[in-house]
Write an enzyme that holds these catalytic residues in place. Structure first.
Site, PDB file in Angstrom:
ATOM      1  N   HIS A 167       0.842  -1.211   0.000  1.00  0.00           N
ATOM      2  CA  HIS A 167       0.000   0.000   0.000  1.00  0.00           C
ATOM      3  C   HIS A 167       0.871   1.252   0.000  1.00  0.00           C
ATOM      4  O   HIS A 167       2.065   1.199   0.285  1.00  0.00           O
ATOM      5  CB  HIS A 167      -0.912   0.029   1.236  1.00  0.00           C
ATOM      6  CG  HIS A 167      -2.072  -0.905   1.144  1.00  0.00           C
ATOM      7  ND1 HIS A 167      -2.002  -2.218   1.538  1.00  0.00           N
ATOM      8  CD2 HIS A 167      -3.343  -0.721   0.682  1.00  0.00           C
ATOM      9  CE1 HIS A 167      -3.173  -2.802   1.334  1.00  0.00           C
ATOM     10  NE2 HIS A 167      -4.008  -1.914   0.813  1.00  0.00           N
ATOM     11  N   LYS A 227      -0.614   4.865   4.615  1.00  0.00           N
ATOM     12  CA  LYS A 227      -1.474   3.903   5.325  1.00  0.00           C
ATOM     13  C   LYS A 227      -0.953   3.682   6.743  1.00  0.00           C
ATOM     14  O   LYS A 227       0.248   3.527   6.946  1.00  0.00           O
ATOM     15  CB  LYS A 227      -1.536   2.575   4.555  1.00  0.00           C
ATOM     16  CG  LYS A 227      -2.521   1.582   5.166  1.00  0.00           C
ATOM     17  CD  LYS A 227      -2.921   0.500   4.191  1.00  0.00           C
ATOM     18  CE  LYS A 227      -3.858  -0.525   4.819  1.00  0.00           C
ATOM     19  NZ  LYS A 227      -5.150   0.073   5.231  1.00  0.00           N
TER      20      LYS A 227
HETATM   21  N1  LIG Z   1     -12.787  -1.286   2.830  1.00  0.00           N
HETATM   22  C1  LIG Z   1     -12.238  -0.771   1.721  1.00  0.00           C
HETATM   23  O1  LIG Z   1     -12.580  -1.130   0.576  1.00  0.00           O
HETATM   24  C2  LIG Z   1     -11.213   0.302   1.881  1.00  0.00           C
HETATM   25  C3  LIG Z   1     -10.866   0.715   3.133  1.00  0.00           C
HETATM   26  N2  LIG Z   1     -10.025   1.763   3.309  1.00  0.00           N
HETATM   27  C4  LIG Z   1      -9.830   2.199   4.688  1.00  0.00           C
HETATM   28  O2  LIG Z   1     -10.534   3.424   4.862  1.00  0.00           O
HETATM   29  C5  LIG Z   1      -9.888   4.212   5.858  1.00  0.00           C
HETATM   30  C6  LIG Z   1      -9.588   5.601   5.310  1.00  0.00           C
HETATM   31  O3  LIG Z   1      -8.657   5.505   4.255  1.00  0.00           O
HETATM   32  P1  LIG Z   1      -8.171   6.812   3.466  1.00  0.00           P
HETATM   33  O4  LIG Z   1      -9.322   7.508   2.863  1.00  0.00           O
HETATM   34  O5  LIG Z   1      -7.045   6.382   2.619  1.00  0.00           O
HETATM   35  O6  LIG Z   1      -7.596   7.686   4.692  1.00  0.00           O
HETATM   36  P2  LIG Z   1      -7.459   9.261   4.813  1.00  0.00           P
HETATM   37  O7  LIG Z   1      -6.531   9.490   5.952  1.00  0.00           O
HETATM   38  O8  LIG Z   1      -7.149   9.855   3.476  1.00  0.00           O
HETATM   39  O9  LIG Z   1      -8.938   9.745   5.213  1.00  0.00           O
HETATM   40  C7  LIG Z   1      -9.515   9.564   6.483  1.00  0.00           C
HETATM   41  C8  LIG Z   1     -10.376  10.774   6.749  1.00  0.00           C
HETATM   42  O10 LIG Z   1     -11.126  10.559   7.939  1.00  0.00           O
HETATM   43  C9  LIG Z   1     -11.187  11.782   8.630  1.00  0.00           C
HETATM   44  N3  LIG Z   1     -11.532  11.581  10.030  1.00  0.00           N
HETATM   45  C10 LIG Z   1     -10.765  11.072  11.022  1.00  0.00           C
HETATM   46  N4  LIG Z   1     -11.419  11.118  12.200  1.00  0.00           N
HETATM   47  C11 LIG Z   1     -12.641  11.666  11.945  1.00  0.00           C
HETATM   48  C12 LIG Z   1     -13.762  11.994  12.751  1.00  0.00           C
HETATM   49  N5  LIG Z   1     -13.777  11.772  14.064  1.00  0.00           N
HETATM   50  N6  LIG Z   1     -14.846  12.544  12.151  1.00  0.00           N
HETATM   51  C13 LIG Z   1     -14.865  12.762  10.810  1.00  0.00           C
HETATM   52  N7  LIG Z   1     -13.811  12.496  10.005  1.00  0.00           N
HETATM   53  C14 LIG Z   1     -12.717  11.947  10.560  1.00  0.00           C
HETATM   54  C15 LIG Z   1      -9.785  12.392   8.448  1.00  0.00           C
HETATM   55  O11 LIG Z   1      -9.756  13.778   8.735  1.00  0.00           O
HETATM   56  C16 LIG Z   1      -9.546  12.054   6.979  1.00  0.00           C
HETATM   57  O12 LIG Z   1     -10.022  13.090   6.130  1.00  0.00           O
HETATM   58  C17 LIG Z   1      -8.640   3.404   6.285  1.00  0.00           C
HETATM   59  O13 LIG Z   1      -8.961   2.653   7.430  1.00  0.00           O
HETATM   60  C18 LIG Z   1      -8.414   2.485   5.087  1.00  0.00           C
HETATM   61  O14 LIG Z   1      -7.719   1.321   5.405  1.00  0.00           O
HETATM   62  C19 LIG Z   1      -9.460   2.428   2.262  1.00  0.00           C
HETATM   63  C20 LIG Z   1      -9.747   2.036   0.983  1.00  0.00           C
HETATM   64  C21 LIG Z   1     -10.636   0.936   0.689  1.00  0.00           C
HETATM   65  O1  LIG Z   2      -5.744   2.074   3.215  1.00  0.00           O
HETATM   66  C1  LIG Z   2      -5.969   1.792   2.013  1.00  0.00           C
HETATM   67  O2  LIG Z   2      -5.608   2.517   1.083  1.00  0.00           O
HETATM   68  C2  LIG Z   2      -6.682   0.541   1.744  1.00  0.00           C
HETATM   69  N1  LIG Z   2      -7.189  -0.104   2.743  1.00  0.00           N
HETATM   70  C3  LIG Z   2      -7.929  -1.293   2.699  1.00  0.00           C
HETATM   71  C4  LIG Z   2      -7.183  -2.385   3.441  1.00  0.00           C
HETATM   72  O3  LIG Z   2      -6.690  -2.112   4.559  1.00  0.00           O
HETATM   73  O4  LIG Z   2      -7.100  -3.499   2.944  1.00  0.00           O
HETATM   74  C5  LIG Z   2      -8.377  -1.668   1.315  1.00  0.00           C
HETATM   75  C6  LIG Z   2      -7.441  -1.303   0.206  1.00  0.00           C
HETATM   76  O5  LIG Z   2      -6.448  -2.262   0.112  1.00  0.00           O
HETATM   77  C7  LIG Z   2      -6.896   0.114   0.333  1.00  0.00           C
END
Ligand SMILES: NC(=O)C1=CN([C@@H]2O[C@H](COP(=O)(O)OP(=O)(O)OC[C@H]3O[C@@H](n4cnc5c(N)ncnc54)[C@H](O)[C@@H]3O)[C@@H](O)[C@H]2O)C=CC1
Ligand SMILES: O=C(O)C1=N[C@H](C(=O)O)C[C@H](O)C1
Length: 272
Positions: A158, A162
């Protein structure tokens, strides 16, 4: 006014938040009614469209989860574990569908999400893409077909922002492999090898994490035996795959009975 379900995006300025906002805005089946950010975030009070560098869309970014969740039918939440637990409580009180993409939960967190799911629909998956969820099913089948002569290793890569490891996806794949083998992942998981670790234990499932640059997300499940190796691989090149899955989960969750669901349920990939 329209009858389309109203969706709130949490973490609206994040990598996934922006992608989700565009995906919901472009959908003819839902409307974006709220955008939430953490307290003190510079986008608070601004129009989301202009904050993202485009035209105004009439949705003001707020840091008040209670008010915005009370107006929604669905919350799509890709933030951080502590934030997601807070939103799960509010979504449960408001009986609002909570789609959770956040990763990095510990066992105590997951228990709290189970409690919230007694009152509202929760759809949670460490990866919302069709490809990865299909890969979990393939992993389970291959693991069930092979014996412990095949060492199972999961390698994920990643971007350098992350914060959690192994990735949620790697853990999903590990769970699938363990299920295929008929064992509990917690009893066979090898994480973070370093130093004189001793030889690999037969039957264990190993995890390795790479972090660098702007890698969106790559996962290999390796089945390695003497003289041969099977590698199942998924490569994500565009976060739109996760956002599309999340929107699909949001629409699927409407009108369901409260409970915990995952993308296998949403995509209908479960075995009969
Ligand atoms: N399940 C899936 O398909 C995927 C899961 N993810 C997960 O999603 C999460 C976020 O990933 P990204 O967008 O890359 O991170 P990022 O760091 O770019 O975005 C997270 C956002 O959440 C906000 N945030 C944090 N605490 C908050 C609160 N109390 N209230 C409102 N907003 C708050 C932050 O300010 C930030 O803008 C991670 O846990 C990642 O692993 C990411 C991509 C795909
Ligand atoms: O943090 C990310 O970017 C992603 N998080 C998810 C994970 O923890 O597997 C999904 C994806 O791989 C991107």
């Amino acid at each position: 006014m329209t009858d389309l379900p109203g969706i709130v995006i949490t973490g609206a300025s994040g990598r996934m938040g922006r992608m989700l906002a565009r995906t919901v805005q472009d959908s003819p089946r839902a409307r974006l009614i709220g955008a939430l950010e953490r307290p003190g975030h510079p986008w608070t009070g601004q129009d989301l469209g202009t904050a993202m560098g485009g035209a105004e869309i009439g949705v003001t970014v707020t840091d008040d989860p209670l008010e915005v969740i009370a107006r929604a039918q669905v919350v799509i939440d890709f933030t951080a574990p502590a934030a997601t637990l807070e939103f799960a409580t509010l979504a449960a009180q408001a009986r609002v569908v909570h789609v959770i993409g956040t990763t990095g939960f510990n066992a105590a967190d997951l228990k709290k999400l189970e409690a919230a799911a007694r009152h509202a629909v929760i759809v949670r998956a460490g990866n919302m893409s069709l490809g990865v969820n299909l890969l979990t099913q393939l992993t389970k089948r291959v693991a069930a077909a092979l014996d412990e002569d095949f060492d199972i290793e999961i390698v994920e890569a990643h971007h350098n922002q992350k914060v959690d490891a192994p990735s949620g996806t790697a853990l999903m794949l590990g769970e699938a492999a363990a299920e295929g083998r008929g064992v509990a992942l917690e009893n066979v998981s090898d994480r973070g090898r370093d130093g004189i670790t001793g030889k690999r234990e037969r039957g264990h499932i190993g995890f390795s994490a790479i972090r660098g640059g702007d890698i969106v997300g790559e996962h290999d499940v390796i089945f390695a035996a003497a003289g041969e190796r099977i590698v199942l691989r998924h490569i994500a090149t565009d976060r739109a795959i996760f956002a599309r899955g999340a929107l699909r989960a949001a629409l699927w969750g409407l009108g369901r009975k409260p409970g915990s669901y995952d993308m296998i349920d949403v995509l209908g990939l479960g075995e009969n």
